[in-house]
Design a protein around this motif. Structure first.
Motif, short mmCIF file in Angstrom:
data_model
loop_
_atom_site.label_atom_id
_atom_site.label_comp_id
_atom_site.label_asym_id
_atom_site.label_seq_id
_atom_site.Cartn_x
_atom_site.Cartn_y
_atom_site.Cartn_z
N SER A 103 -5.54 12.48 6.41
CA SER A 103 -5.46 13.63 5.52
C SER A 103 -6.85 14.17 5.23
O SER A 103 -7.87 13.52 5.51
CB SER A 103 -4.78 13.23 4.21
N ASN A 104 -6.91 15.35 4.65
CA ASN A 104 -8.19 15.92 4.24
C ASN A 104 -8.86 15.11 3.14
O ASN A 104 -10.03 15.32 2.85
CB ASN A 104 -8.00 17.37 3.79
N GLU A 105 -8.12 14.20 2.53
CA GLU A 105 -8.68 13.33 1.49
C GLU A 105 -9.07 11.96 2.03
O GLU A 105 -9.52 11.10 1.29
CB GLU A 105 -7.67 13.16 0.34
N GLY A 106 -8.86 11.73 3.32
CA GLY A 106 -9.29 10.49 3.93
C GLY A 106 -8.23 9.43 4.12
O GLY A 106 -8.51 8.34 4.63
N LYS A 107 -6.98 9.70 3.72
CA LYS A 107 -5.92 8.71 3.92
C LYS A 107 -5.50 8.70 5.39
O LYS A 107 -5.16 9.74 5.96
CB LYS A 107 -4.71 9.00 3.04
N ILE A 108 -5.48 7.51 5.99
CA ILE A 108 -5.17 7.39 7.41
C ILE A 108 -3.66 7.39 7.60
O ILE A 108 -2.95 6.56 7.05
CB ILE A 108 -5.79 6.10 7.98
N TYR A 109 -3.18 8.34 8.42
CA TYR A 109 -1.77 8.39 8.77
C TYR A 109 -1.45 7.45 9.93
O TYR A 109 -0.44 6.78 9.94
CB TYR A 109 -1.36 9.81 9.17
N ALA A 156 -11.94 -1.61 15.34
CA ALA A 156 -12.66 -1.88 14.09
C ALA A 156 -11.71 -2.34 12.99
O ALA A 156 -12.13 -2.47 11.83
CB ALA A 156 -13.41 -0.64 13.66
N ARG A 157 -10.43 -2.54 13.32
CA ARG A 157 -9.42 -3.11 12.42
C ARG A 157 -8.99 -2.14 11.32
O ARG A 157 -8.51 -2.57 10.27
CB ARG A 157 -9.89 -4.43 11.79
N LEU A 158 -9.11 -0.84 11.55
CA LEU A 158 -8.54 0.11 10.61
C LEU A 158 -7.02 0.11 10.76
O LEU A 158 -6.49 -0.26 11.82
CB LEU A 158 -9.09 1.51 10.84
N ILE A 194 -20.77 3.90 13.34
CA ILE A 194 -20.38 4.70 12.17
C ILE A 194 -19.92 3.73 11.09
O ILE A 194 -18.99 2.94 11.31
CB ILE A 194 -19.26 5.69 12.54
N HIS A 195 -20.56 3.78 9.93
CA HIS A 195 -20.30 2.82 8.86
C HIS A 195 -19.31 3.42 7.86
O HIS A 195 -19.52 4.52 7.33
CB HIS A 195 -21.61 2.46 8.15
N LEU A 196 -18.24 2.70 7.59
CA LEU A 196 -17.18 3.18 6.70
C LEU A 196 -17.01 2.26 5.51
O LEU A 196 -17.13 1.03 5.62
CB LEU A 196 -15.84 3.25 7.45
N ILE A 197 -16.72 2.86 4.35
CA ILE A 197 -16.21 2.14 3.19
C ILE A 197 -14.74 2.51 3.05
O ILE A 197 -14.39 3.70 3.00
CB ILE A 197 -16.98 2.48 1.90
N LEU A 198 -13.88 1.50 3.03
CA LEU A 198 -12.43 1.72 3.06
C LEU A 198 -11.77 1.13 1.83
O LEU A 198 -12.21 0.11 1.30
CB LEU A 198 -11.82 1.05 4.30
N GLN A 199 -10.69 1.78 1.42
CA GLN A 199 -9.80 1.22 0.41
C GLN A 199 -8.47 0.91 1.05
O GLN A 199 -7.87 1.76 1.73
CB GLN A 199 -9.59 2.20 -0.75
N ALA A 200 -8.01 -0.33 0.88
CA ALA A 200 -6.69 -0.73 1.36
C ALA A 200 -5.94 -1.33 0.19
O ALA A 200 -6.37 -2.36 -0.36
CB ALA A 200 -6.81 -1.74 2.49
N ASP A 201 -4.87 -0.69 -0.22
CA ASP A 201 -4.15 -1.09 -1.43
C ASP A 201 -5.14 -1.05 -2.60
O ASP A 201 -5.75 -0.01 -2.83
CB ASP A 201 -3.51 -2.47 -1.25
N SER A 202 -5.34 -2.16 -3.29
CA SER A 202 -6.28 -2.16 -4.42
C SER A 202 -7.59 -2.85 -4.08
O SER A 202 -8.35 -3.24 -4.98
CB SER A 202 -5.63 -2.85 -5.63
N PHE A 203 -7.88 -2.97 -2.77
CA PHE A 203 -9.08 -3.68 -2.34
C PHE A 203 -9.99 -2.73 -1.56
O PHE A 203 -9.53 -1.76 -0.94
CB PHE A 203 -8.71 -4.89 -1.47
N VAL A 204 -11.30 -3.04 -1.57
CA VAL A 204 -12.30 -2.25 -0.88
C VAL A 204 -13.02 -3.14 0.13
O VAL A 204 -13.31 -4.30 -0.15
CB VAL A 204 -13.31 -1.64 -1.87
N ARG A 205 -13.27 -2.58 1.31
CA ARG A 205 -14.02 -3.33 2.31
C ARG A 205 -14.88 -2.35 3.11
O ARG A 205 -14.72 -1.12 3.01
CB ARG A 205 -13.08 -4.07 3.25
#
Length: 634
Positions: free
Chosen positions: A525-531, A542-544, A577-588
């Motif tokens: 999405s335009n907000e960064g949520k991966i479909y 990269a385990r996304l 490319i370095h990413l900060i991700l949120q998965a559920d209530s966790f960040v990695r």
């Protein structure tokens, strides 16, 4: 009687009478006056005899390719006979069925029911698909059940439908409180005859020189949206002319394109024999850019009048709406319709030849990058259609989904270009559809079934070839790559460019979100949520995962522009490319090791080859042309 609809009504009744063994018809009055409150009502009178009776509502709706009957939205059911309420019981296995006992001496059963409407409805419009209000005898061929429909709509609302109107009532905008009556038909055809109604209603005649008559009926939430552009109306008239020239026959007494324009009512594209039910956003055809995004909708559903409604795979036609439909030949029903819908959009001028090629490139590239091809054949996507429709987009590249649409389009392009090549460009798939879809010449809204063997026989009438093997190899076998032979035989090849072509999917757009499928292997999405994540792509490595959300990229808060910048920069930078991700209530955090830049599919002309694809999309008729109005100065 309304003269305009009399002849079509009499033809319809005459053609249906032999199939309607039931002497006394069901009478149904659909009351849509509560449409702004998201509720329809119906009064139904059914001829009955004393004893046990089972009534049912539709479960397998033609064109849905899954059991989608709205039994859960049918409420307020009350049966009466001679003024007395009758008890009823729902079948505890077939939840669409109602059991009653009819007392002695009763010949007419009255049913009242309400229907909760959850889509295709606003304060200003509504679409009626009759399955939400129908009750009829179970275990009876629906084409043999006679029915007389009637309709009430809110005051001032106009009506669009292919049903033949009878009586003296004002039509298509009836007087306040009036009941509009339609010619007798059967349950099979009534379910195939939707209605749109709305306060802002217009009916536009199309291609007046073509017989039978064609109309575009539109309702919109706002009056200015229902006033369609002359250029668009000219394009739809050209569509009627091009389809008539291509197919060489008609299988309807009148045809209505039914169109709703609303950001609230939701989208729709559903085929019917004498009409199509189409829904887009309120500005869906307001200008050339919006029209480009919806260019294939009307051609696709119109083509279904020939392919899918008149000619139908035997497994997809059942005598009632309770028997499961079998989707094995959906690559013909939907796949060939996808092919001709896109070709007709270009031939009619609803899109350009370049836009046609851009859309085809996107389809071919999408299919070619699906690792699910390693385990699932195209045939299985058709057989499994009822469990794939409306599926979760997560890991769609492994699931494959309803690929029989786009795989079918590539298959029939392959067949078309092959026929042209084998015959020295003297014949084409145009010749095949005149044979295959035109059997019996001009008819009413009939259904003529076919099987695989007939398909092969008709192809061999155009040019002898081992068509059975041709089809089996592309449909039934596991094919790790998409069938791009038609593109290559057509004078082009699939390539990937660093910049999108003029009208192809950009890195981000408001409607579709961010497209990094052919680079990072992501749709989001335009907000960064991966479909979705492309299996074996850089982001998968990269385990996304689907439902992850990208918070930041290379130290910057996520935006589509930041993602675009990072992909471009990585081409000349060895750092991942370095990413900060949120998965559920966790960040990695994670790194995506990708350095090949942006990739956008396109078709590139191959010098020295015959451009069959350009021939295929040339109009067969002289097109009506209306200049696009210039935009007002700001």
């Amino acid at each position: 009687m309304n003269i305009r609809f009399l002849s079509a009504g009499l033809l319809a009744m005459a053609s249906l009478m032999p199939a309607m063994a039931q002497k006394t018809p069901i009478r149904i009055t659909a009351d849509l006056t509560d449409a702004p409150r998201k509720m329809f009502h119906a009064e139904v009178d059914l001829p009955v005899t004393a004893g046990a009776l089972t009534l049912t509502t539709p479960k397998w709706i033609p064109g849905h390719h899954m059991p989608s009957g709205p039994a859960d939205n049918i409420v307020g059911v009350v049966f009466t006979a001679n003024g007395q309420k009758l008890e009823w019981k729902r079948d505890d296995v077939d939840l669409y069925a109602y059991h009653l006992t009819i007392p002695k001496g009763v010949t007419t059963l009255h049913a009242h029911l309400d229907s909760i409407v959850t889509s295709r409805i606003t304060q200003k419009m509504a679409a009626l698909e009759w399955e939400g209000l129908l009750l009829y005898p179970a275990a009876t061929p629906v084409r043999s059940i006679a029915i007389e429909p009637a309709l009430k709509v809110p005051a001032g609302w106009g009506i669009g439908t292919a049903l033949a109107h009878v009586g003296e009532d004002a039509y298509p905008v009836p007087a306040a409180g009036a009941t509009v009556h339609f010619a007798a038909t059967n349950v099979e055809q009534l379910l195939d005859s939707p209605v749109i109604t709305g306060e802002y209603f217009h009916e536009y005649p199309l291609a007046p020189e073509i017989t039978p008559k064609h109309y575009l009926d539109v309702v919109a939430d706002y009056p200015e949206d229902a006033a369609l552009r002359p250029t668009f109306l000219a394009g739809v008239s050209n569509l009627v002319r091009e389809a008539s020239a291509l197919y060489g026959s008609h299988h309807y007494y009148v045809y209505h394109f039914l169109l709703t324009l609303s950001d609230v009512a939701g989208g729709e594209g559903l085929e019917h024999g004498q009409s199509s039910d189409n829904g887009v956003g309120e500005k869906g055809y307001a200008d050339a850019e919006h029209q480009r995004q919806e260019a294939d909708l009307l051609p696709h559903e119109f083509t279904h009048s020939w392919n899918g409604k008149y000619r139908r795979p035997a497994g997809l036609y059942q005598p009632d709406f309770a028997t499961p439909q079998q989707g094995a030949l959906l690559w013909v029903y939907e796949g060939m319709t996808e092919y001709w819908g896109d070709v007709l959009a270009a031939r009619a001028g609803l899109e350009t030849q370049a836009e046609y090629r851009e859309n085809l490139a996107a389809s071919a590239a999408n299919l070619d990058t699906k690792p699910g091809r390693a385990w699932r054949s195209t045939a299985d996507t058709a057989v499994a259609a009822s469990i794939l429709r409306g599926g979760n987009p997560a890991w769609s590249s492994m699931r494959r989904g309803q690929d029989y649409y786009m795989e079918g389009e590539l298959l029939w392009l392959d067949a078309d270009t092959l026929i042209r090549k084998l015959t020295g460009d003297k014949k084409s798939l145009d010749d095949f559809v005149k044979i295959f879809l035109g059997k019996g010449g001009n008819t009413g809204p009939e259904i003529v079934t076919y099987n695989f063997d007939e398909l092969v026989t008709d192809l061999n009438q155009v040019v002898p070839y081992d068509w059975a093997t041709f089809l089996h190899d592309r449909i039934d076998k596991i094919n790790p790559r998409a069938d791009v032979a038609g593109i290559e035989q057509g004078g082009y090849k699939l390539v990937y460019n660093e910049k999108p072509s003029e009208h192809a999917d950009a890195p981000s757009d408001r409607r579709r979100g961010v497209n990094a499928w052919y680079s990072l292997g992501l749709r989001l999405s335009n907000e960064g949520k991966i479909y979705d994540v492309r299996w074996n792509g850089p982001s998968d490595k990269a385990r996304l995962a689907p439902s992850d959300k990208i918070i930041a990229i290379n130290g910057e808060v996520f935006s589509p522009e930041v993602l675009h910048k990072a992909i471009v920069a990585a081409k000349t930078n060895a750092a991942p490319i370095h990413l900060i991700l949120q998965a559920d209530s966790f960040v990695r955090t994670t790194d995506v090791d990708y350095h090949d830049g942006e990739h956008y599919p396109a078709l590139q002309r191959v010098d020295g080859t015959t451009a069959y694809m350009d021939e295929i999309t040339k109009p067969l008729t002289t097109l009506e042309k209306v200049a696009e109005p210039k935009k007002a100065e700001q």
